[in-house]
Design an enzyme around this catalytic site. Sequence first.
Site, short mmCIF file in Angstrom:
data_model
loop_
_atom_site.label_atom_id
_atom_site.label_comp_id
_atom_site.label_asym_id
_atom_site.label_seq_id
_atom_site.Cartn_x
_atom_site.Cartn_y
_atom_site.Cartn_z
CD GLU A 218 24.29 28.71 44.81
OE1 GLU A 218 24.66 28.50 45.99
OE2 GLU A 218 23.90 29.81 44.41
CB CYS A 252 24.17 21.62 50.14
SG CYS A 252 22.69 22.63 49.99
P1 NAD Z 1 26.68 14.99 41.08
O1 NAD Z 1 27.65 13.86 41.12
O2 NAD Z 1 25.26 14.72 40.77
O3 NAD Z 1 27.28 16.07 40.07
C1 NAD Z 1 26.69 17.31 39.85
C2 NAD Z 1 26.61 17.61 38.36
O4 NAD Z 1 27.93 17.75 37.85
C3 NAD Z 1 25.93 16.50 37.58
O5 NAD Z 1 24.94 17.05 36.74
C4 NAD Z 1 27.07 15.87 36.81
O6 NAD Z 1 26.67 15.33 35.58
C5 NAD Z 1 28.03 17.02 36.62
N1 NAD Z 1 29.40 16.58 36.40
C6 NAD Z 1 30.01 15.51 36.95
N2 NAD Z 1 31.29 15.43 36.52
C7 NAD Z 1 31.48 16.47 35.67
C8 NAD Z 1 32.60 16.94 34.91
N3 NAD Z 1 33.77 16.33 34.92
N4 NAD Z 1 32.42 18.05 34.16
C9 NAD Z 1 31.23 18.69 34.15
N5 NAD Z 1 30.15 18.29 34.86
C10 NAD Z 1 30.28 17.20 35.60
O7 NAD Z 1 26.66 15.73 42.46
P2 NAD Z 1 27.81 16.13 43.46
O8 NAD Z 1 28.78 17.05 42.79
O9 NAD Z 1 28.35 14.98 44.18
O10 NAD Z 1 26.88 16.98 44.47
C11 NAD Z 1 27.01 16.97 45.82
C12 NAD Z 1 27.68 18.26 46.23
O11 NAD Z 1 26.85 19.36 45.90
C13 NAD Z 1 27.89 18.36 47.73
O12 NAD Z 1 29.17 18.89 47.97
C14 NAD Z 1 26.83 19.35 48.18
O13 NAD Z 1 27.15 20.04 49.34
C15 NAD Z 1 26.73 20.25 46.98
N6 NAD Z 1 25.45 20.92 46.93
C16 NAD Z 1 25.43 22.26 47.12
C17 NAD Z 1 24.22 22.93 47.12
C18 NAD Z 1 24.18 24.40 47.36
O14 NAD Z 1 23.10 24.96 47.36
N7 NAD Z 1 25.28 25.08 47.56
C19 NAD Z 1 23.03 22.23 46.92
C20 NAD Z 1 23.10 20.87 46.72
C21 NAD Z 1 24.31 20.21 46.72
#
Ligand code: NAD
Length: 511
Positions: A218, A252
């Site tokens: 997602e 998102c």
């Molecule tokens: P975040 O920084 O919280 O990371 C998400 C998860 O990934 C965390 O649990 C983190 O520990 C893990 N993570 C980080 N680096 C990692 C690595 N190298 N290897 C494995 N896991 C790792 O959040 P984010 O990624 O900045 O989230 C924001 C993004 O999520 C935006 O792009 C948003 O649009 C998207 N999003 C999508 C939905 C959807 O329903 N499609 C919902 C919410 C957010």
Amino acid sequence: MATLTYTRIEDIPKIHATAREAFASGRTKSIAFRKAQIAQVGYLLKDNEQRIKDALKSDLGRPYLETELLDFAAVYGEVRMVYDKIDQWVKPQRIDFHFNWFPMGPKLVAEPKGVILNIAPFNVPVFLLLSPLVSAIAAGNGAVLKPSEQTPAFSQLIAELLPKYLDRELYAVINGGVAETTKMLELPWDHILYTGNGRIGRIIAAAAAKHLTPTTLELGGQNPVVVDPKMDVHLTAKRLLWGRFSNAGQICLAPEYVLVPAHFQDTLIEEMKKVYNTFYPDGPENSDSFARVVTTAHTQRIKKRLDETKGKIVLGGATDVEKRYIAPTVVRDVPVDDSLLTEEIFGPVLPIVPVKDVDEAISIIRSKDYPLAVYVFSNDPKFEEKVFSNTKSGAAVTNETVITAGVPGLPVGGIGPSGYGYYTGKHCFEQFTHWRVSLKNPGWVDKVAFGFRYPPYKPDYKKYVKGITSSLPPRPGTQSGTAKRWAFWLLFALVGAGSVVLTRSRGQLKA
Ligand code: NAD
């Protein structure tokens, strides 16, 4: 900032093994057990609403109302719906009737996959962690939850609360950052759901591929809005600003950029100014109705893009990196190649892109990756249809933004770079379910129809094979089989009716 205790790396394989053993014990087979656990997810929230609201206030500067709306309402809706529907969903699925196969009772049986790993992001942490948990429980799985390290207060709290409400062996929380998540990804899970950015999504998918683990990703994207100048401008301005500024733009499904006919840009902005003043009468910085960006690093990233824009800031624009503050901001006359349009902003900044007409708006949307949602503000079904039928996205929504995620029964899911698979409701239940094929063939079937398959094969085997082979659809360009069948039955009925009439009239003549 609150402090978060990371799970010890050496404990991670143990937590995984415990969940697998608990799953193997078979206790999740009971639907009553699953229902009790689902209800407990609801009570975990209900009993701790204030602590959770405070945690999110600390992590995201979140107004309480936004936590109620974005997180609690969505999870309560999910708990209620899944609890009520589970008995129906777990029933075996009969396949379409087929004369040759029905004696064998072919069906699909819903079985759990095993232990699900859910890696969640920071922005709507309760919903994104617990709603898929409800689906995992409903499908009879164990689950390990990995909240984001960017929301330390909430992640610490959920690690404390989950074992108090749910089966401690089957359902667990692992806290940590990259090292911990990397360790988790070395282990064989039965399904991984990852919600977050696409860069990490690719790391997750590659790690999962090593174990052939199915994944749901997602991800994010840039959700466009196309405005019809005939639309109620006040409603449009209000819903757009609400969608973009809630949770400080970190949703998102938030509208990411607005495509508006050039001649209508001034009108829309004038209305946005009025709405803005009603949203934040004392200015947004002191408002209790506006959140903060999750970290200083993200604040800096958004500020840099705002500093580089070629557009003109017409609302907001103030920033304070140390306080994680970006004012709710509207930027006009933003060109398509602008710093604000290169990738998802994920912050409280709304660029407005003037276009010639709806065709130009469509071609801009089509030049970018498929987003999670395309939004149209219009009361004209033809306008709406034109935009939706010429674009692709996870959702196509009219005169609204964001809220589809909270509608029980509507799943969330992207397409292409915005991800694949679904979460919430029946779609998520099915994703965490293995539909096991089932068939029980009685011995008499061989006597009646299927004995010809055993060696030695008979020279006249063709006639038996013909009996079990389905007829092909009509060759393209010829009369359809259905039409032929109808013609046959019509002829049959006419001949039948004719002979009845003939017999009766002969009888009358004799009499
Ligand atoms: P975040 O920084 O919280 O990371 C998400 C998860 O990934 C965390 O649990 C983190 O520990 C893990 N993570 C980080 N680096 C990692 C690595 N190298 N290897 C494995 N896991 C790792 O959040 P984010 O990624 O900045 O989230 C924001 C993004 O999520 C935006 O792009 C948003 O649009 C998207 N999003 C999508 C939905 C959807 O329903 N499609 C919902 C919410 C957010």
